[in-house]
Design a protein around this motif. Structure first.
Motif, PDB file in Angstrom:
ATOM      1  N   ALA A 190     -14.458   2.318   0.187  1.00 46.67           N
ATOM      2  CA  ALA A 190     -15.499   2.870   1.065  1.00 46.67           C
ATOM      3  C   ALA A 190     -16.593   1.838   1.338  1.00 46.67           C
ATOM      4  O   ALA A 190     -17.396   2.005   2.252  1.00 46.67           O
ATOM      5  N   ARG A 191     -16.639   0.789   0.525  1.00 44.07           N
ATOM      6  CA  ARG A 191     -17.729  -0.197   0.655  1.00 44.07           C
ATOM      7  C   ARG A 191     -17.277  -1.518   1.261  1.00 44.07           C
ATOM      8  O   ARG A 191     -18.116  -2.302   1.695  1.00 44.07           O
ATOM      9  N   CYS A 192     -15.987  -1.800   1.176  1.00 46.61           N
ATOM     10  CA  CYS A 192     -15.510  -3.106   1.655  1.00 46.61           C
ATOM     11  C   CYS A 192     -14.007  -3.020   1.917  1.00 46.61           C
ATOM     12  O   CYS A 192     -13.402  -1.979   1.670  1.00 46.61           O
ATOM     13  N   THR A 193     -13.435  -4.115   2.362  1.00 41.63           N
ATOM     14  CA  THR A 193     -11.979  -4.127   2.528  1.00 41.63           C
ATOM     15  C   THR A 193     -11.358  -4.379   1.158  1.00 41.63           C
ATOM     16  O   THR A 193     -11.647  -5.391   0.516  1.00 41.63           O
ATOM     17  N   LEU A 194     -10.543  -3.446   0.727  1.00 43.68           N
ATOM     18  CA  LEU A 194      -9.963  -3.556  -0.614  1.00 43.68           C
ATOM     19  C   LEU A 194      -8.542  -4.091  -0.513  1.00 43.68           C
ATOM     20  O   LEU A 194      -7.716  -3.550   0.220  1.00 43.68           O
ATOM     21  N   HIS A 195      -8.275  -5.148  -1.239  1.00 42.32           N
ATOM     22  CA  HIS A 195      -6.927  -5.711  -1.305  1.00 42.32           C
ATOM     23  C   HIS A 195      -6.379  -5.438  -2.696  1.00 42.32           C
ATOM     24  O   HIS A 195      -7.127  -5.476  -3.672  1.00 42.32           O
ATOM     25  N   SER A 196      -5.074  -5.228  -2.745  1.00 41.69           N
ATOM     26  CA  SER A 196      -4.468  -4.942  -4.043  1.00 41.69           C
ATOM     27  C   SER A 196      -3.160  -5.697  -4.174  1.00 41.69           C
ATOM     28  O   SER A 196      -2.393  -5.800  -3.206  1.00 41.69           O
ATOM     29  N   THR A 197      -2.892  -6.195  -5.371  1.00 40.95           N
ATOM     30  CA  THR A 197      -1.610  -6.877  -5.595  1.00 40.95           C
ATOM     31  C   THR A 197      -0.449  -5.895  -5.503  1.00 40.95           C
ATOM     32  O   THR A 197       0.700  -6.319  -5.416  1.00 40.95           O
ATOM     33  N   LEU A 198      -0.763  -4.627  -5.521  1.00 42.80           N
ATOM     34  CA  LEU A 198       0.308  -3.637  -5.372  1.00 42.80           C
ATOM     35  C   LEU A 198       0.931  -3.701  -3.965  1.00 42.80           C
ATOM     36  O   LEU A 198       2.036  -3.217  -3.752  1.00 42.80           O
ATOM     37  N   GLU A 199       0.188  -4.313  -3.030  1.00 40.13           N
ATOM     38  CA  GLU A 199       0.674  -4.356  -1.642  1.00 40.13           C
ATOM     39  C   GLU A 199       1.680  -5.479  -1.430  1.00 40.13           C
ATOM     40  O   GLU A 199       2.246  -5.605  -0.341  1.00 40.13           O
ATOM     41  N   ILE A 200       1.858  -6.340  -2.421  1.00 36.67           N
ATOM     42  CA  ILE A 200       2.736  -7.506  -2.222  1.00 36.67           C
ATOM     43  C   ILE A 200       3.823  -7.528  -3.294  1.00 36.67           C
ATOM     44  O   ILE A 200       3.658  -6.917  -4.354  1.00 36.67           O
ATOM     45  N   ASP A 237       6.355  -8.821  -6.343  1.00 30.75           N
ATOM     46  CA  ASP A 237       6.128  -9.547  -7.602  1.00 30.75           C
ATOM     47  C   ASP A 237       6.139 -11.048  -7.351  1.00 30.75           C
ATOM     48  O   ASP A 237       7.023 -11.563  -6.647  1.00 30.75           O
ATOM     49  N   GLY A 238       5.212 -11.750  -7.929  1.00 31.65           N
ATOM     50  CA  GLY A 238       5.183 -13.211  -7.823  1.00 31.65           C
ATOM     51  C   GLY A 238       4.609 -13.714  -6.513  1.00 31.65           C
ATOM     52  O   GLY A 238       4.366 -14.917  -6.374  1.00 31.65           O
ATOM     53  N   ALA A 239       4.415 -12.826  -5.556  1.00 36.27           N
ATOM     54  CA  ALA A 239       3.842 -13.235  -4.264  1.00 36.27           C
ATOM     55  C   ALA A 239       2.309 -13.281  -4.381  1.00 36.27           C
ATOM     56  O   ALA A 239       1.752 -12.984  -5.436  1.00 36.27           O
ATOM     57  N   TYR A 240       1.652 -13.658  -3.304  1.00 36.92           N
ATOM     58  CA  TYR A 240       0.201 -13.728  -3.354  1.00 36.92           C
ATOM     59  C   TYR A 240      -0.400 -13.132  -2.089  1.00 36.92           C
ATOM     60  O   TYR A 240       0.281 -12.978  -1.073  1.00 36.92           O
ATOM     61  N   LEU A 241      -1.667 -12.791  -2.207  1.00 35.04           N
ATOM     62  CA  LEU A 241      -2.412 -12.404  -1.013  1.00 35.04           C
ATOM     63  C   LEU A 241      -3.628 -13.314  -0.916  1.00 35.04           C
ATOM     64  O   LEU A 241      -4.207 -13.712  -1.940  1.00 35.04           O
ATOM     65  N   ASP A 242      -3.974 -13.669   0.309  1.00 36.56           N
ATOM     66  CA  ASP A 242      -5.089 -14.592   0.533  1.00 36.56           C
ATOM     67  C   ASP A 242      -6.259 -13.865   1.186  1.00 36.56           C
ATOM     68  O   ASP A 242      -6.063 -13.053   2.106  1.00 36.56           O
ATOM     69  N   ILE A 243      -7.434 -14.178   0.721  1.00 31.57           N
ATOM     70  CA  ILE A 243      -8.650 -13.690   1.388  1.00 31.57           C
ATOM     71  C   ILE A 243      -9.426 -14.945   1.792  1.00 31.57           C
ATOM     72  O   ILE A 243      -9.689 -15.810   0.939  1.00 31.57           O
ATOM     73  N   VAL A 244      -9.731 -14.995   3.050  1.00 30.15           N
ATOM     74  CA  VAL A 244     -10.250 -16.251   3.593  1.00 30.15           C
ATOM     75  C   VAL A 244     -11.690 -16.052   4.072  1.00 30.15           C
ATOM     76  O   VAL A 244     -12.006 -15.050   4.726  1.00 30.15           O
ATOM     77  N   PHE A 245     -12.539 -17.021   3.718  1.00 26.34           N
ATOM     78  CA  PHE A 245     -13.943 -16.980   4.131  1.00 26.34           C
ATOM     79  C   PHE A 245     -14.201 -18.199   5.021  1.00 26.34           C
ATOM     80  O   PHE A 245     -14.238 -19.328   4.522  1.00 26.34           O
ATOM     81  N   PRO A 246     -14.368 -17.970   6.317  1.00 24.94           N
ATOM     82  CA  PRO A 246     -14.522 -19.109   7.226  1.00 24.94           C
ATOM     83  C   PRO A 246     -15.875 -19.811   7.036  1.00 24.94           C
ATOM     84  O   PRO A 246     -16.821 -19.199   6.528  1.00 24.94           O
ATOM     85  N   PRO A 247     -15.949 -21.055   7.452  1.00 20.67           N
ATOM     86  CA  PRO A 247     -17.207 -21.783   7.269  1.00 20.67           C
ATOM     87  C   PRO A 247     -18.323 -21.191   8.138  1.00 20.67           C
ATOM     88  O   PRO A 247     -18.061 -20.536   9.132  1.00 20.67           O
TER      89      PRO A 247
END
Lengths: 380, 552
Positions: free
Chosen positions: A358-368, A370-380
């Motif tokens: 409810a406060r932010c975009t929530l990412h979870s390793t459950l969405e990917i 096993d052994g994979a990754y998820l990236d969250i990117v912060f632009p300059p």
């Protein structure tokens, strides 16, 4: 690479997070600094799958392109945060090296010589752990998967071996706490690191323990010669008393778990106006301490503490400080939870995840996978 | 059967420095049977070997035989107070004596039932090494621990103050079970204050202690700590220089604005010390009266004044417990209940009631006497034709009656009511011309009240608390002897917010399944927020704060 990237690997129940920060060398050339936070998962049940570490470490190596990590952070002494690198080294023959390593202050070899109150409290917890371990090894019928996971995760011998290994991951190893001088450890030019927890005196995180009467086996029928009700006392009431007298072991095991979680290194990372918070497995006591010290500030990224448990969620006023609603500067906000169901009781907690979402975009390793990754990117 | 039991007069250390003997005898006749343990119908000592966990045989009961008309428990060495069998018997006799003190005709006038719904309260006299003792509803038990300090071992089961204090938690839980789950800090503090005052009354009830202390103090209890310090040995062992743990002083002049409103132990002293001052005034007043009546010096009448004053005081503070409305209560609710009990006891003598009002105002529990106004001795048409016996026995009839006459109970319209088990009590009242027994029907109803929980997620937004009313009806005249209805305002709600917020912040209040262990049963020390729906919770086992949760 111009954006800051947080890469969260799915290690099942554990943490492995790679932060890649665009920075500059002393000569002003662009360079990407890499920081790895923890690597591990629980030892028991489906939440612990060690073969996942191979592709993850290979991915990290490919990001490093032959250079060492700039910083490795061991947030706290729990197997689901520490056992990945020792496992990869001894079983898979692959290793990661770092220029600097931060280990939580209380992992320093001489820490308890310098902090006698912490030693006294730790010894009480260790003594309780040994009693619980003995009792449960004689009473295997009580060992549910969740209980086994907590028991394993807090095993001081296994954890100790891993921590000993991790002392040598960094060319330089620092045992850090709030207030510890981390300047140039590592040197970052465009980013700023700040340690928010733990406090140097870890004794504040060690709860007193409840008494436990663990002398009798869990199955009372095995102890009828020494443990039968006196004449005139209802047998059900008597055995309920015996059971209640030992039930404190569950409170104590959770207190042991909580104590280690609360010694987590919690740190903030600032880069080009973005503020990121990596909370390890900090629980309520640590959040309260940070709050009362006036350290906490609004962030754009939160590494969700303790795999999405209620215990890891900051209490409401603290969460309002870290992720106020609405966002003060209008920038997007993210949280990431590294978790796996069915390992620890009630983790992840649906209400906790709902509150964060409810406060932010929530990412979870459950969405990917096993052994994979998820990236969250912060632009300059 | 008459049975003699030894009981510690105070605790080993305190008895020694006061120059008293350690134990005195206590004779009982009321119990239907005695077994080794000791074990009786309502109490059972269960002793475990601290090293092996094996159950240790209890002290052996020797029934009357031949010319010997008194039974007793055979102790290997009756003078060795540290022997397991003495510790067993002492804990038992002190709990039993405490129980009798509540049940006597001049007090509640009824047997107390345990809150856990089983016949026996178990007493574990050597529960393990820890500087603590507690009552635990879930295990039906009182557990007394021991610890080493100052080169010796301190058994909490050998301290009369501590045993009486813990026993009173169990007894009070039977009388007012809602307090176990209360989230109003003053409700929990009431538990603690009553437990401390029970320890005080047990001290007053000892002829040996009364005599020694009054001789040492010149017949006054006004300034002496001899009676007013609770659990001295325990406190000195833990902190030789100060006052911690059980060692609380009932002489503390503290007022409500000087203590944190959400801290039950600190709050309890405001009430217990306030009531102790009333007892001191009562003792002084009785002494002056007896001096006038007999012409004897103050010291020689001080014992009698303390004996009579204790009976009066005990009647009030314990009878008031039966008059409390069910659910969450405040000190003011309790004050009204004490005034109602005194009104029934001495309708024509307002002296003690006036002292009570003054003390409650001085301690800033209330701001004016009007806040302590209580309705007593009035007639209500619904009661004139009511069949009290049926109301006492039939839940259905009681519910129908309460629902039909909500005005009589001060119950709001349109909320579901719950009727509590009615009490048929016969209390003894003393007059100049003698005593008279009065039969009362005590009729309690409760209802749910909803308010914002104020805790934030993951706790639900609303909490459910219990409110209620108590009606005490004279069985003979059918007049209402007292009506007490929950009176809670914004301050009490704010106090609950503060307490629950403090518990949640400390990680002690846990929502739903987090308060459960790995086997799905409650954790031992957790305070539980039961999740009733996404929007509604209720709090359970707050009394763990008083009994079990160790100091951090």
């Amino acid at each position: 690479m111009e954006a800051l990237r947080v890469r969260c690997y799915n290690v099942r129940f554990g943490d492995a997070i790679l932060i890649s920060i665009p920075d500059r060398t002393a000569a002003g050339s662009p360079i990407t600094r890499h920081m790895l936070i923890d690597m591990g998962n629980v030892l028991s049940g489906a939440g612990g799958q060690d073969e996942l570490f191979a592709p993850i470490i290979q991915d990290i190596q490919s990001q490093l392109r032959g250079r060492p990590l700039d910083l490795y952070v061991m947030t706290h002494e729990h197997l689901d945060h520490v056992q990945g690198l020792p496992y990869a080294h001894t079983k898979l023959g692959i290793s990661l090296q770092a220029r600097h390593a931060w280990l939580t202050a209380s992992a320093a070899p001489d820490y308890y010589d310098r902090h006698p109150e912490a030693r006294r409290r730790l010894e009480a917890l260790r003594q309780a752990y040994a009693q619980i371990e003995r009792f449960l090894s004689a009473s295997p019928s009580l060992l549910s998967p969740a209980l086994q996971a907590v028991l394993n995760n807090n095993n001081p011998r296994q954890t100790g071996d891993c921590v000993d290994f991790l002392r040598s991951v960094g060319r330089k190893t620092w045992y850090v706490y709030r207030g510890y001088d981390i300047s140039r450890r590592p040197a970052l030019r465009d980013a700023k690191l700040e340690i928010w927890a733990p406090e140097e005196d870890a004794s504040i995180y060690y709860s007193p323990i409840l008494p436990m009467a663990l002398n009798a086996p869990a199955d009372f029928s095995l102890a009828l010669d020494t443990l039968s009700p006196p004449a005139g006392v209802d047998a059900g009431t008597f055995y309920n008393l015996v059971e209640m007298r030992r039930r404190g072991f569950m409170d104590n095991l959770l207190a042991i778990d909580r104590a280690a979680n609360n010694t987590s290194i919690v740190f903030g990372l600032e880069w080009r106006g973005w503020r990121l918070l990596f909370a390890g497995d900090a629980e309520i006591r640590s959040w309260q301490t940070m709050f009362h010290k006036g350290i906490l500030r609004p962030v754009h990224f939160l590494k969700v503490s303790h795999h999405g448990s209620f215990n890891g969620l900051p209490p409401a006023p603290i969460l309002d400080t870290v992720l106020p609603q609405p966002a003060p500067d209008g920038r997007p906000r993210h949280a990431v939870v590294s978790t796996f169901p069915g390992t620890y009781n009630n983790v992840p907690d649906a209400v906790v995840l709902e509150e964060l979402a409810a406060r932010c975009t929530l990412h979870s390793t459950l969405e990917i996978p096993d052994g994979a990754y998820l990236d969250i990117v912060f632009p300059p | 059967m008459k049975v003699r039991l030894p009981t510690m007069i105070q605790d080993p250390l305190t008895s020694r420095y006061k120059g008293m003997r350690l134990q005195e005898s206590f004779y009982i006749t009321q119990e239907p049977f005695f077994l080794d343990g000791p074990v009786t119908m309502r109490l059972a000592v269960v002793d475990f070997d601290p090293e092996t966990g094996a159950r240790v045989p209890g002290a052996r009961f020797v029934p009357p035989a031949g010319d010997r008309t008194v039974g007793y428990y055979a102790l290997a060495n009756p003078y060795d107070i540290y022997a397991p069998d003495f510790i067993q018997v002492n804990a038992f006799s002190t709990v039993l004596k405490t129980l009798y003190m509540f049940e006597e005709a001049d007090t509640l006038g009824r047997p107390v039932a345990w809150a856990f719904g089983a016949p026996q309260l178990l007493i574990v006299p050597r529960a393990g090494e820890w500087a603590n003792a507690f009552y635990e509803r879930d295990s039906h038990s009182l557990q007394f621990f021991y610890f080493d300090a100052g080169g010796g071992r301190i058994y909490t089961a050998l301290s009369r103050d501590i045993v009486a204090h813990e026993a009173s938690h169990a007894i009070l839980d039977g009388i007012a079970p809602d307090l176990y789950n209360a989230c109003t800090p003053q409700s929990l503090a009431l538990h603690e204050a009553i437990a401390d005052l029970t320890a005080l009354l047990m001290a007053f009830s000892s002829h040996s202690l009364r005599r020694v202390v009054l001789e040492q103090t010149g017949g006054s209890i006004r300034d002496s700590t001899a009676f007013s310090a609770v659990a001295e040995e325990f406190g000195r062992a833990l902190d030789p220089a100060g006052r911690i743990g059980y060692l609380r002083s009932l002489l503390d002049p503290v007022t409500m604005d000087q203590v944190p409103r959400s801290e039950p132990h600190a709050l309890s002293v405001v009430l217990s010390a306030g009531l102790y001052q009333v007892m001191v005034r009562l003792h002084e007043w009785l002494k002056q009266r007896y001096v006038r009546e007999t012409g004897k010096p103050e010291l020689s009448v001080s014992g009698r004044a303390l004996g009579i004053g204790t009976r009066w005081f005990k009647s009030l503070i314990f009878r008031a417990l039966d008059y409390l409305p069910p659910g969450e209560v405040t000190f003011a609710d309790y004050g009204r209940a004490v005034l109602a009990a005194d009104q029934a006891l001495f309708p024509d003598n307002d002296l003690l009631r006036e002292w009570m009002r003054q003390e409650f105002i001085r301690r800033r529990i209330v701001s004016s006497s009007a806040q302590l106004a209580v309705e007593t001795d009035f007639e209500h048409p619904a009661l004139l034709d009511a069949d009290l016996q049926t109301l006492a026995e039939s839940d259905w009839a009681a519910y129908f009656f309460a629902n039909e006459h909500r005005d009589l109970f001060g119950a709001p319209m349109n909320v579901p009511l719950r009727v509590r088990p009615r009490l048929d009590v016969t209390k003894r009242y003393y007059f100049r011309e003698g005593s008279r027994d009065v039969r009362e029907l005590i009729f309690k109803v409760s209802w749910d009240h909803y308010e914002p929980s104020g805790l934030g997620r993951p706790f639900p937004a609303q909490r459910q608390i219990t409110m209620g009313a108590t009606l005490a009806v004279d069985w003979e005249t059918r007049r209402v002897r007292a009506r007490l209805v929950s009176q809670h305002g914004q301050q009490e709600q704010s106090d609950r917010d503060e307490l629950l917020d403090r518990l949640a912040s400390a990680g002690l209040l846990l929502p739903g399944a987090y308060a459960l262990g790995f086997d799905g049963k409650p954790l031992r020390a957790a305070v539980r927020a039961e999740i009733m729906s996404d929007e509604l919770m209720r709090v359970r086992r707050t009394a763990n704060l008083l009994h079990l949760i160790p100091e951090g």
